[in-house]
Design a protein around this motif. Structure first.
Motif, PDB file in Angstrom:
ATOM      1  N   ARG A 178      27.546   6.134  42.066  1.00  0.00           N
ATOM      2  CA  ARG A 178      27.960   7.201  42.987  1.00  0.00           C
ATOM      3  C   ARG A 178      27.149   7.129  44.280  1.00  0.00           C
ATOM      4  O   ARG A 178      27.677   7.281  45.381  1.00  0.00           O
ATOM      5  N   GLN A 179      25.830   6.905  44.127  1.00  0.00           N
ATOM      6  CA  GLN A 179      24.973   6.795  45.306  1.00  0.00           C
ATOM      7  C   GLN A 179      25.358   5.568  46.145  1.00  0.00           C
ATOM      8  O   GLN A 179      25.406   5.629  47.375  1.00  0.00           O
ATOM      9  N   GLY A 180      25.639   4.448  45.471  1.00  0.00           N
ATOM     10  CA  GLY A 180      26.046   3.249  46.196  1.00  0.00           C
ATOM     11  C   GLY A 180      27.330   3.465  46.984  1.00  0.00           C
ATOM     12  O   GLY A 180      27.464   3.003  48.123  1.00  0.00           O
ATOM     13  N   LEU A 181      28.304   4.187  46.392  1.00  0.00           N
ATOM     14  CA  LEU A 181      29.555   4.470  47.094  1.00  0.00           C
ATOM     15  C   LEU A 181      29.341   5.403  48.271  1.00  0.00           C
ATOM     16  O   LEU A 181      29.987   5.261  49.320  1.00  0.00           O
ATOM     17  N   ALA A 182      28.427   6.368  48.115  1.00  0.00           N
ATOM     18  CA  ALA A 182      28.120   7.277  49.222  1.00  0.00           C
ATOM     19  C   ALA A 182      27.500   6.517  50.385  1.00  0.00           C
ATOM     20  O   ALA A 182      27.843   6.724  51.554  1.00  0.00           O
ATOM     21  N   ILE A 183      26.567   5.615  50.077  1.00  0.00           N
ATOM     22  CA  ILE A 183      25.938   4.794  51.114  1.00  0.00           C
ATOM     23  C   ILE A 183      26.981   3.920  51.799  1.00  0.00           C
ATOM     24  O   ILE A 183      26.960   3.738  53.022  1.00  0.00           O
ATOM     25  N   LEU A 200      27.360  13.350  51.832  1.00  0.00           N
ATOM     26  CA  LEU A 200      28.359  12.380  51.387  1.00  0.00           C
ATOM     27  C   LEU A 200      28.227  12.143  49.888  1.00  0.00           C
ATOM     28  O   LEU A 200      27.118  12.087  49.367  1.00  0.00           O
ATOM     29  N   SER A 201      29.365  11.995  49.229  1.00  0.00           N
ATOM     30  CA  SER A 201      29.349  11.710  47.798  1.00  0.00           C
ATOM     31  C   SER A 201      30.594  10.880  47.471  1.00  0.00           C
ATOM     32  O   SER A 201      31.281  10.400  48.359  1.00  0.00           O
ATOM     33  N   ALA A 202      30.851  10.718  46.186  1.00  0.00           N
ATOM     34  CA  ALA A 202      32.029   9.969  45.737  1.00  0.00           C
ATOM     35  C   ALA A 202      32.640  10.708  44.565  1.00  0.00           C
ATOM     36  O   ALA A 202      31.929  11.316  43.747  1.00  0.00           O
ATOM     37  N   SER A 203      33.958  10.654  44.448  1.00  0.00           N
ATOM     38  CA  SER A 203      34.649  11.366  43.376  1.00  0.00           C
ATOM     39  C   SER A 203      34.424  10.674  42.038  1.00  0.00           C
ATOM     40  O   SER A 203      34.069   9.490  41.982  1.00  0.00           O
ATOM     41  N   ASP A 204      34.646  11.427  40.974  1.00  0.00           N
ATOM     42  CA  ASP A 204      34.526  10.848  39.631  1.00  0.00           C
ATOM     43  C   ASP A 204      35.497   9.687  39.446  1.00  0.00           C
ATOM     44  O   ASP A 204      35.168   8.678  38.816  1.00  0.00           O
ATOM     45  N   ASP A 205      36.708   9.828  40.012  1.00  0.00           N
ATOM     46  CA  ASP A 205      37.697   8.765  39.861  1.00  0.00           C
ATOM     47  C   ASP A 205      37.252   7.493  40.583  1.00  0.00           C
ATOM     48  O   ASP A 205      37.423   6.387  40.070  1.00  0.00           O
ATOM     49  N   ALA A 206      36.645   7.650  41.777  1.00  0.00           N
ATOM     50  CA  ALA A 206      36.167   6.479  42.522  1.00  0.00           C
ATOM     51  C   ALA A 206      35.055   5.773  41.762  1.00  0.00           C
ATOM     52  O   ALA A 206      35.002   4.542  41.704  1.00  0.00           O
ATOM     53  N   VAL A 207      34.164   6.557  41.164  1.00  0.00           N
ATOM     54  CA  VAL A 207      33.076   5.976  40.369  1.00  0.00           C
ATOM     55  C   VAL A 207      33.641   5.218  39.176  1.00  0.00           C
ATOM     56  O   VAL A 207      33.234   4.089  38.878  1.00  0.00           O
ATOM     57  N   ARG A 208      34.606   5.857  38.494  1.00  0.00           N
ATOM     58  CA  ARG A 208      35.202   5.242  37.305  1.00  0.00           C
ATOM     59  C   ARG A 208      35.914   3.934  37.671  1.00  0.00           C
ATOM     60  O   ARG A 208      35.755   2.909  36.993  1.00  0.00           O
ATOM     61  N   ILE A 242      14.104  -0.904  52.207  1.00  0.00           N
ATOM     62  CA  ILE A 242      13.873   0.178  53.166  1.00  0.00           C
ATOM     63  C   ILE A 242      15.188   0.631  53.779  1.00  0.00           C
ATOM     64  O   ILE A 242      15.450   1.836  53.919  1.00  0.00           O
ATOM     65  N   GLN A 243      16.047  -0.326  54.144  1.00  0.00           N
ATOM     66  CA  GLN A 243      17.335   0.031  54.729  1.00  0.00           C
ATOM     67  C   GLN A 243      18.181   0.835  53.755  1.00  0.00           C
ATOM     68  O   GLN A 243      18.830   1.816  54.137  1.00  0.00           O
ATOM     69  N   GLN A 244      18.174   0.427  52.479  1.00  0.00           N
ATOM     70  CA  GLN A 244      18.937   1.166  51.475  1.00  0.00           C
ATOM     71  C   GLN A 244      18.393   2.593  51.316  1.00  0.00           C
ATOM     72  O   GLN A 244      19.155   3.541  51.176  1.00  0.00           O
ATOM     73  N   ARG A 245      17.090   2.727  51.350  1.00  0.00           N
ATOM     74  CA  ARG A 245      16.488   4.061  51.231  1.00  0.00           C
ATOM     75  C   ARG A 245      16.844   4.926  52.435  1.00  0.00           C
ATOM     76  O   ARG A 245      17.145   6.114  52.302  1.00  0.00           O
ATOM     77  N   LEU A 246      16.846   4.328  53.643  1.00  0.00           N
ATOM     78  CA  LEU A 246      17.224   5.066  54.849  1.00  0.00           C
ATOM     79  C   LEU A 246      18.674   5.533  54.766  1.00  0.00           C
ATOM     80  O   LEU A 246      18.993   6.679  55.119  1.00  0.00           O
ATOM     81  N   LEU A 247      19.558   4.652  54.304  1.00  0.00           N
ATOM     82  CA  LEU A 247      20.966   5.028  54.174  1.00  0.00           C
ATOM     83  C   LEU A 247      21.162   6.107  53.114  1.00  0.00           C
ATOM     84  O   LEU A 247      22.018   6.985  53.261  1.00  0.00           O
ATOM     85  N   ALA A 248      20.371   6.053  52.037  1.00  0.00           N
ATOM     86  CA  ALA A 248      20.471   7.084  50.992  1.00  0.00           C
ATOM     87  C   ALA A 248      20.079   8.447  51.553  1.00  0.00           C
ATOM     88  O   ALA A 248      20.736   9.464  51.283  1.00  0.00           O
ATOM     89  N   HIS A 249      19.006   8.472  52.353  1.00  0.00           N
ATOM     90  CA  HIS A 249      18.588   9.730  52.981  1.00  0.00           C
ATOM     91  C   HIS A 249      19.681  10.254  53.910  1.00  0.00           C
ATOM     92  O   HIS A 249      19.982  11.452  53.939  1.00  0.00           O
ATOM     93  N   GLU A 250      20.280   9.336  54.685  1.00  0.00           N
ATOM     94  CA  GLU A 250      21.312   9.751  55.632  1.00  0.00           C
ATOM     95  C   GLU A 250      22.556  10.251  54.901  1.00  0.00           C
ATOM     96  O   GLU A 250      23.207  11.203  55.344  1.00  0.00           O
ATOM     97  N   ALA A 251      22.915   9.616  53.785  1.00  0.00           N
ATOM     98  CA  ALA A 251      24.064  10.065  53.003  1.00  0.00           C
ATOM     99  C   ALA A 251      23.850  11.479  52.480  1.00  0.00           C
ATOM    100  O   ALA A 251      24.772  12.305  52.491  1.00  0.00           O
ATOM    101  N   ARG A 252      22.622  11.758  52.024  1.00  0.00           N
ATOM    102  CA  ARG A 252      22.327  13.124  51.563  1.00  0.00           C
ATOM    103  C   ARG A 252      22.367  14.110  52.722  1.00  0.00           C
ATOM    104  O   ARG A 252      22.860  15.226  52.581  1.00  0.00           O
ATOM    105  N   ARG A 253      21.859  13.699  53.885  1.00  0.00           N
ATOM    106  CA  ARG A 253      21.843  14.601  55.040  1.00  0.00           C
ATOM    107  C   ARG A 253      23.255  14.960  55.472  1.00  0.00           C
ATOM    108  O   ARG A 253      23.522  16.093  55.896  1.00  0.00           O
ATOM    109  N   GLN A 254      24.167  13.987  55.360  1.00  0.00           N
ATOM    110  CA  GLN A 254      25.548  14.231  55.753  1.00  0.00           C
ATOM    111  C   GLN A 254      26.409  14.757  54.599  1.00  0.00           C
ATOM    112  O   GLN A 254      27.616  14.888  54.735  1.00  0.00           O
TER     113      GLN A 254
END
Length: 648
Positions: free
Chosen positions: A147-152, A96-104, A82-94
């Motif tokens: 990418r989602q994990g880095l945004a969270i 937030l994302s991560a660059s391709d280089d950060a993901v790589r 539940i906490q992870q889902r809440l943070l995912a929603h908040e990341a989308r609201r703000q």
């Protein structure tokens, strides 16, 4: 154990993400709803199974998985989802994302991908795809998940990193943790009051009625079982002399010890060449040229010094160790007279090794140049290459060959064993006779642990699940042949089954009476202790107390946490101060706090480290508060998770 599970679960969700590995579109059964986003039963079960499997891998048979898989564990897992889902929603609201280089870079840093690296350091893409396919994902899906994990993580990291802890607060915590108190103890033991207790029949029956589960017997199954293993097959094998000699020749290198030399050296180092511009006005090319000249000069000086030392050693070879102590610039060996100990091929840099292995005993080399500088080497001992004889390693060869042959034969034997157990389901005798196995007997419970079983396979969770399977118990037939690892199969046949039951009152009457007597005696001890405490606060007497104990939070002198908590909560402004605590076993203890000692000031570096630790703790608390606020303002609906199927 629950804290350990929580620590295992939280990191596991970081890159896995909130959707899990499977069940992304499965909404047929849900365990929770977070602002309209479903957490599916399949997603939850998959993650729960992964956590339980991780525990099995970490602890093997040392942990009773049935005892670990509890409602508390399930709730911890669901709360984290539940906490992870809440943070995912908040990341989308703000946004937030991560660059391709950060993901790589994050993916390349995953330890599990190290075996997939090629010689040039790149990842084998075909094997990478195969690995992800085993988890039901494509590289694109995994990229999105990371990418989602880095945004969270941007949310949680920013909150935790912003936490501050003043030095004054850290100093106060340090003072409290190091403070020492002098106390005396006076204990009232229930056993001293048990002779005054005589419970009535009504009290006994009432206790039995209210605590029947204390007198329940677990479900048990008495089984005949047979174990087939590669180790057992190995005991039936006898490799021939020709096979042993062939194995010896095939693995001759394993029985050879290469030549080793013991050497001492004197090292004169040469600074490494580095070209740097001192300021923006200095041309890098010019700086490089100047640095190269300086480096050449330094190398010439080092070579000249080494030549002078070599000339001195030619005249006085017996002074090698003394000169090495004075002149060698190798800090690791200079204090030992340059001694490097024994080494074999491949253990030294190539120029040094080639020179050392050409020298005779006590011979001194010329100058040997390496990346470290100039070496002068003296060989002080030589161990020639040795090969162990066939007769000396014959027994080891035989044991190894038995294991190899047994492992090869086990696969075919395992298939036959499984088929016989399945086809002739009324008895294990046919399978046992086929493979010369001994059928043994044991009585098991669902929670049999390695500590309660001399045979580890009997405590295997998969085996216990098979024994207590409803069809096996009702049909009175063999279990399947269960693979318990390490090339071992076990099968069982239930001969007697006893469901869990509560023992009748008459059978446990004596036990009930002992428990009631202890409870009533503990109450009498509490009453006597409370009366004594009231009088002591008036008289300030020390009569009956133990000698003085000196306590700190780090040194509790064998006292229980309950006692220590009561002692350090006592008001230190008014001494002596009396406090009480009810300890395990119903013991009522009174503590007389007589004095306290303020610790000296903590060292600055220790205070800084403590300040950082407290700041991290504060950050975690602030993150928890933030998550609680997200949960409050979000519509979270939780369904039952008690029956999630996670045993397989």
């Amino acid at each position: 154990m629950l804290l350990l599970l929580a620590l295992l679960i939280v990191p596991g969700l970081g890159l896995v993400g909130v959707q899990g590995f499977r069940g992304f579109f499965d909404t047929s059964a849900n365990v929770a709803d977070v602002g309209g986003s479903k957490i599916t039963r399949q997603e939850y079960d998959t993650l729960l199974n992964e956590q339980l499997e991780r525990m099995r891998e970490m602890f093997g048979g040392a942990v009773d998985m049935a005892a670990v898989d509890t409602p508390v564990l399930r709730q911890i897992l669901l709360d984290n989802l539940i906490q992870q889902r809440l943070l995912a929603h908040e990341a989308r609201r703000q946004h937030l994302s991560a660059s391709d280089d950060a993901v790589r870079q994050t993916i390349l840093g995953i330890p599990a991908l190290e075996p997939l690296r090629k010689a040039d350091g790149s990842i084998d893409t075909d094997k990478y795809r195969e690995l992800l396919a085993t988890q039901g994902m494509t590289p694109e899906q995994f990229d999105a998940r990371v990418r989602q994990g880095l945004a969270i993580a941007q949310i949680s990291d920013s909150i935790e990193a912003s936490a501050l802890m003043p030095k004054s607060s850290a100093q106060q915590v340090a003072n409290l943790s190091m403070q020492q108190r002098e106390v005396r103890e006076l204990a009232f033991h229930p056993l001293d009051y048990s002779v005054k207790v005589n419970p009535t029949a009504e009290q006994l029956t009432q206790y039995y009625a209210e605590h029947q589960q204390e007198f329940a017997t677990p479900e048990t199954a008495t089984v005949n079982y047979a174990i087939l293993s590669a180790d057992l097959i190995a005991t039936t094998l006898t490799p021939s002399e020709d096979e042993l000699k062939q194995a010896y020749q095939d693995n001759l290198a394993a029985y050879q010890t290469p030549k080793q030399v013991r050497a001492s050296h004197i090292l004169i180092t040469v600074p490494k060449e580095e070209a740097k511009a001192d300021d923006a006005k200095t041309d890098v090319k010019t700086a490089a040229s100047a640095t190269a000249k300086a480096h050449a000069t330094a190398r010439e000086k080092a070579e000249a010094k080494a030549e002078a030392l070599l000339a001195q050693l030619r005249q006085q070879p017996a002074q090698f160790a003394e000169i090495a102590r004075k002149e060698s610039q190798d800090p690791g060996s200079a204090t030992r007279g340059g001694d490097l100990g024994y080494f074999g091929p491949g253990m030294m840099v190539k120029p040094f090794e080639e020179a050392a292995f050409k020298l005779k005993l006590n011979e001194i080399s010329g100058l040997v140049q390496s990346d470290f500088g100039y070496h002068i080497i003296q060989v002080t001992d030589i161990k020639p290459a040795l090969t162990q004889s066939f007769d000396k390693v014959k027994e080891t060869l035989s044991n190894d060959l038995k294991k190899q042959q047994a492992a090869q034969r086990f696969a075919a034997a395992a298939e036959q064993f499984s088929n016989i157990v399945y086809e002739q389901t009324d008895s294990l005798t046919p399978a046992a006779e086929k493979f010369n196995l001994v059928v043994q007997q044991a009585t098991l419970t669902k929670h049999t642990t390695p500590a309660l079983s001399a045979v580890p396979a009997l405590a295997n969770p998969k085996f216990l699940a098979a024994v207590f399977d409803h069809e096996v118990l009702q049909g009175k037939h063999n279990t399947a042949a269960i693979d318990v690892g390490d090339n071992t199969l076990i099968a069982a046949h239930v001969t007697e089954h006893k469901p869990a039951s509560v023992l009748p009152f008459e059978a446990v009457k004596q036990s009930v009476q002992q428990k009631v007597v202890l409870l009533q005696a503990a109450e009498l001890a509490r009453q006597a202790g409370a009366e004594k405490l009231a009088s002591l606060r008036q008289s300030k007497s020390i009569e009956g107390f133990s000698p003085v104990l000196k306590l700190s939070r780090a040194g509790i002198q064998g006292l229980t946490p309950k006692a220590v908590s009561a002692i350090f909560k006592a008001d230190a402004q008014q001494l002596p101060h009396y406090v009480s605590a009810i300890l395990d076993g119903g013991i009522y203890a009174i503590y007389r706090v007589e004095s306290l000692t303020t610790p000296p000031a903590i060292e600055p570096q220790r205070l800084t480290a403590l300040q950082q630790q407290l700041a991290q703790l504060t950050g975690q608390l602030e993150l928890n508060a933030y998550l609680a606020s997200l949960r409050t303002r979000s519509k979270v609906k939780i369904y039952t998770v008690e029956k999630a199927a996670a045993s397989e």
